[in-house]
Write a protein that holds these residues in place. Structure first.
Motif, PDB file in Angstrom:
ATOM      1  N   PRO A 353       0.813  -1.228   0.000  1.00  0.00           N
ATOM      2  CA  PRO A 353       0.000   0.000   0.000  1.00  0.00           C
ATOM      3  C   PRO A 353       0.842   1.272   0.000  1.00  0.00           C
ATOM      4  N   ALA A 354       2.011   1.250   0.685  1.00  0.00           N
ATOM      5  CA  ALA A 354       2.892   2.426   0.682  1.00  0.00           C
ATOM      6  C   ALA A 354       3.449   2.673  -0.710  1.00  0.00           C
ATOM      7  N   ALA A 355       3.796   1.593  -1.414  1.00  0.00           N
ATOM      8  CA  ALA A 355       4.334   1.730  -2.768  1.00  0.00           C
ATOM      9  C   ALA A 355       3.301   2.290  -3.734  1.00  0.00           C
ATOM     10  N   LEU A 356       2.037   2.058  -3.450  1.00  0.00           N
ATOM     11  CA  LEU A 356       0.962   2.525  -4.331  1.00  0.00           C
ATOM     12  C   LEU A 356       0.380   3.869  -3.896  1.00  0.00           C
ATOM     13  N   SER A 357       0.972   4.464  -2.848  1.00  0.00           N
ATOM     14  CA  SER A 357       0.405   5.684  -2.263  1.00  0.00           C
ATOM     15  C   SER A 357       0.505   6.906  -3.153  1.00  0.00           C
ATOM     16  N   PHE A 358       1.387   6.876  -4.151  1.00  0.00           N
ATOM     17  CA  PHE A 358       1.549   8.015  -5.040  1.00  0.00           C
ATOM     18  C   PHE A 358       1.006   7.705  -6.436  1.00  0.00           C
ATOM     19  N   GLY A 359       0.320   6.564  -6.536  1.00  0.00           N
ATOM     20  CA  GLY A 359      -0.291   6.144  -7.794  1.00  0.00           C
ATOM     21  C   GLY A 359      -1.756   5.810  -7.590  1.00  0.00           C
ATOM     22  N   PRO A 360      -2.129   4.526  -7.683  1.00  0.00           N
ATOM     23  CA  PRO A 360      -3.541   4.135  -7.565  1.00  0.00           C
ATOM     24  C   PRO A 360      -4.198   4.509  -6.238  1.00  0.00           C
ATOM     25  N   LEU A 361      -3.412   4.582  -5.154  1.00  0.00           N
ATOM     26  CA  LEU A 361      -3.988   4.892  -3.846  1.00  0.00           C
ATOM     27  C   LEU A 361      -3.752   6.350  -3.430  1.00  0.00           C
ATOM     28  N   ALA A 362      -3.379   7.189  -4.373  1.00  0.00           N
ATOM     29  CA  ALA A 362      -3.036   8.584  -4.043  1.00  0.00           C
ATOM     30  C   ALA A 362      -4.210   9.353  -3.445  1.00  0.00           C
ATOM     31  N   ASP A 363      -5.422   9.012  -3.845  1.00  0.00           N
ATOM     32  CA  ASP A 363      -6.597   9.752  -3.365  1.00  0.00           C
ATOM     33  C   ASP A 363      -7.157   9.193  -2.065  1.00  0.00           C
ATOM     34  N   TYR A 364      -6.596   8.103  -1.608  1.00  0.00           N
ATOM     35  CA  TYR A 364      -7.079   7.501  -0.358  1.00  0.00           C
ATOM     36  C   TYR A 364      -6.245   8.041   0.799  1.00  0.00           C
ATOM     37  N   LYS A 365      -6.857   8.915   1.586  1.00  0.00           N
ATOM     38  CA  LYS A 365      -6.133   9.580   2.658  1.00  0.00           C
ATOM     39  C   LYS A 365      -6.918   9.506   3.962  1.00  0.00           C
ATOM     40  N   LEU A 366      -6.161   9.536   5.058  1.00  0.00           N
ATOM     41  CA  LEU A 366      -6.733   9.573   6.392  1.00  0.00           C
ATOM     42  C   LEU A 366      -6.008  10.659   7.166  1.00  0.00           C
ATOM     43  N   PHE A 367      -6.786  11.571   7.745  1.00  0.00           N
ATOM     44  CA  PHE A 367      -6.198  12.727   8.431  1.00  0.00           C
ATOM     45  C   PHE A 367      -5.285  13.517   7.507  1.00  0.00           C
ATOM     46  N   GLY A 368      -5.630  13.551   6.219  1.00  0.00           N
ATOM     47  CA  GLY A 368      -4.874  14.314   5.245  1.00  0.00           C
ATOM     48  C   GLY A 368      -3.587  13.661   4.784  1.00  0.00           C
ATOM     49  N   ARG A 369      -3.350  12.406   5.160  1.00  0.00           N
ATOM     50  CA  ARG A 369      -2.131  11.711   4.784  1.00  0.00           C
ATOM     51  C   ARG A 369      -2.459  10.450   4.001  1.00  0.00           C
ATOM     52  N   ASN A 370      -1.612  10.159   2.987  1.00  0.00           N
ATOM     53  CA  ASN A 370      -1.784   8.898   2.277  1.00  0.00           C
ATOM     54  C   ASN A 370      -1.163   7.768   3.112  1.00  0.00           C
ATOM     55  N   VAL A 371      -1.216   6.541   2.610  1.00  0.00           N
ATOM     56  CA  VAL A 371      -0.750   5.396   3.392  1.00  0.00           C
ATOM     57  C   VAL A 371       0.729   5.512   3.717  1.00  0.00           C
ATOM     58  N   PHE A 372       1.535   5.895   2.730  1.00  0.00           N
ATOM     59  CA  PHE A 372       2.973   6.063   2.947  1.00  0.00           C
ATOM     60  C   PHE A 372       3.226   7.069   4.075  1.00  0.00           C
ATOM     61  N   GLU A 373       2.581   8.214   4.004  1.00  0.00           N
ATOM     62  CA  GLU A 373       2.777   9.267   5.002  1.00  0.00           C
ATOM     63  C   GLU A 373       2.264   8.844   6.366  1.00  0.00           C
ATOM     64  N   LEU A 374       1.175   8.077   6.407  1.00  0.00           N
ATOM     65  CA  LEU A 374       0.644   7.577   7.678  1.00  0.00           C
ATOM     66  C   LEU A 374       1.623   6.608   8.334  1.00  0.00           C
ATOM     67  N   MET A 375       2.219   5.719   7.533  1.00  0.00           N
ATOM     68  CA  MET A 375       3.181   4.772   8.078  1.00  0.00           C
ATOM     69  C   MET A 375       4.412   5.498   8.621  1.00  0.00           C
ATOM     70  N   ASP A 376       4.893   6.483   7.873  1.00  0.00           N
ATOM     71  CA  ASP A 376       6.032   7.282   8.309  1.00  0.00           C
ATOM     72  C   ASP A 376       5.696   8.029   9.593  1.00  0.00           C
ATOM     73  N   TYR A 377       4.519   8.643   9.627  1.00  0.00           N
ATOM     74  CA  TYR A 377       4.093   9.416  10.801  1.00  0.00           C
ATOM     75  C   TYR A 377       3.937   8.518  12.026  1.00  0.00           C
ATOM     76  N   ALA A 378       3.274   7.373  11.849  1.00  0.00           N
ATOM     77  CA  ALA A 378       3.040   6.465  12.969  1.00  0.00           C
ATOM     78  C   ALA A 378       4.350   5.955  13.549  1.00  0.00           C
ATOM     79  N   ALA A 379       5.310   5.638  12.684  1.00  0.00           N
ATOM     80  CA  ALA A 379       6.588   5.112  13.152  1.00  0.00           C
ATOM     81  C   ALA A 379       7.450   6.198  13.776  1.00  0.00           C
TER      82      ALA A 379
END
Length: 437
Positions: A353-379
């Protein structure tokens, strides 16, 4: 069976520097610094690094060597079974970080290929931005390079401590430093470069905000690989003759130095070519090609740079994977090769999902962050600070006799260290974490 040890103190320091330097210093530091005001952020980051960061690094190394096992077993062995939760939290953090870190490592691999065929050789900032956007938005290539990078990490970790991790650190880290110095020398001669140097070093204390403190503390922990058990795992392979305090200072100094060098490599080019200093995670990939395009034999420099950046990413990823792999090895007696293969496969799947965060999943966001950014933020902003708090409390309150015996500090230094672990680190990290949440 006796536990494997590092072949030499130098090998341990370089491998640990590889773990801490990696993309935390070279990829993440420049763009996070640019997004938080430059010089003021740098000062706060260095302050955290050489105080709380250094204390926690020493604590992790001491716990690891005293216990002689990975994070989960170490907290139980030196404390009580309930402290194993801190170790499990570290394993989860490393799993999560490696999942999105492997994606970034894949970007580096992809850019190495683009350097070889010359596609990155341009000083057109719009073209470079479009190239990066096209690459990370392509699901096939993003997943493929993510898989290849995870596979490379697997090969090193499966090779063991001396033949895999230590050998890679000894070879790659000196080469990386030499190339960085060469690139800095060129970047500083670019027209307008001094504006970038000023932006990096001139502190603007108006930028000093609670959110900046969160970022600086998170980056200090991320860069030193503390709070997740990486240095604890590496410490478990240390022999009794290695001076932990001195080694920890070397690792911290090399990490901070690399961060500053990365800033000197990136910031002058940002201002010389009129790039956006707040371009985010793609900053390194969009700035450095413009520098290479103005160098004699620029394409060769580009190939070597991205090859060594890949290796720096690899040495750091190795430490993350080692923390997770060591769990089934220590706790369940699984062979290193089987554990490495199984864990790498799981991490790859989690990183999809992180690899797809800037492509097919780019529009899927939570708290204004995509999956990649959420994983980075959480960690970086949640799990790592929590791990730091747990490690500090454990070292200062539960396992202090073992920690102090391993560190062999003078009485004043031991007092400062214990106060930092018992009170200062948990309080400061807790306040920042509370604000962040």
């Amino acid at each position: 069976m006796p536990r494997t040890q590092w072949g030499s103190r130098l090998g341990f320091i370089l491998a640990s520097a590889g773990a801490t330097v990696g993309l935390g210093s070279i990829w993440k530091f420049p763009y996070v610094t640019a997004m938080n005001g430059g010089g003021a952020f740098l000062l706060v980051y260095l302050l955290f690094t050489f105080t709380l960061g250094l204390a926690l690094l020493q604590a992790e190394l001491a716990i690891g060597r005293a216990a002689g096992c990975g994070a989960v077993g170490a907290f139980a062995k030196l404390g009580t079974p309930r402290w194993r939760l801190i170790g499990y939290g570290g394993v989860l953090c490393c799993f999560l970080v490696f999942a999105f870190y492997s994606v970034v490592g894949g970007w580096t691999l992809g850019y190495l290929l683009r350097a070889v065929d010359g596609r990155v050789m341009s000083d057109d900032v719009h073209a470079l931005g479009a190239l990066f956007g096209q690459y990370v938005g392509d699901p096939v290539e993003a997943l493929l390079t993510h898989a290849l990078f995870a596979g490379l990490t697997l090969l090193v970790v499966a090779g063991g401590i001396q033949k895999g991790i230590e050998r890679a650190g000894k070879l790659l880290m000196p080469l990386l430093f030499l190339l960085m110095l060469a690139l800095i020398a060129r970047a500083l001669t670019l027209p307008g470069a001094m504006a970038g140097v000023e932006a990096l070093f001139r502190p603007d204390f108006a930028k000093l905000t609670p959110s900046m403190l969160v970022e600086a503390l998170g980056l200090a922990c991320f860069s030193l690989s503390v709070g997740a058990g990486c240095m604890l795992a590496y410490g478990s392979y240390l022999g009794p003759d290695t001076r932990l305090g001195n080694s920890a200072l070397w690792v911290t100094g090399l990490t901070a130095l690399t961060s500053v060098l990365a800033g000197l490599m990136i910031f002058p080019a940002i201002y010389a070519f009129g790039l956006d200093p707040q371009a985010g995670p793609g900053l390194t990939y969009m700035v450095m090609p413009a520098v290479f395009n103005h160098l004699p034999y620029g394409q060769l420099f580009a190939v070597v740079f991205f090859a060594l950046l890949l290796m720096a990413a690899l040495t750091s990823a190795v430490s993350l994977l080692e923390v997770v792999v060591i769990l089934p090895i220590d706790e369940f007696g699984v062979s290193r090769r089987k554990a490495t293969l199984a864990v790498t496969l799981l991490v790859f799947l989690a990183g999809v999902p992180a690899a797809l965060s800037f492509g097919p999943l780019a529009d899927y966001k939570l708290f204004g962050r995509n999956v990649f950014e959420l994983m980075d933020y959480a960690a970086s902003n949640v799990l790592l600070p929590l791990g730091c708090i747990g490690t500090a409390l454990f070292a200062g309150r539960v396992a202090w006799p073992a920690v102090s015996e391993q560190l062999r500090l003078s009485a004043p230094a031991a007092l400062l260290m214990r106060v930092a672990c018992r009170w200062l680190a948990p309080l400061m990290i807790g306040l920042v974490l509370a604000y962040n949440l």
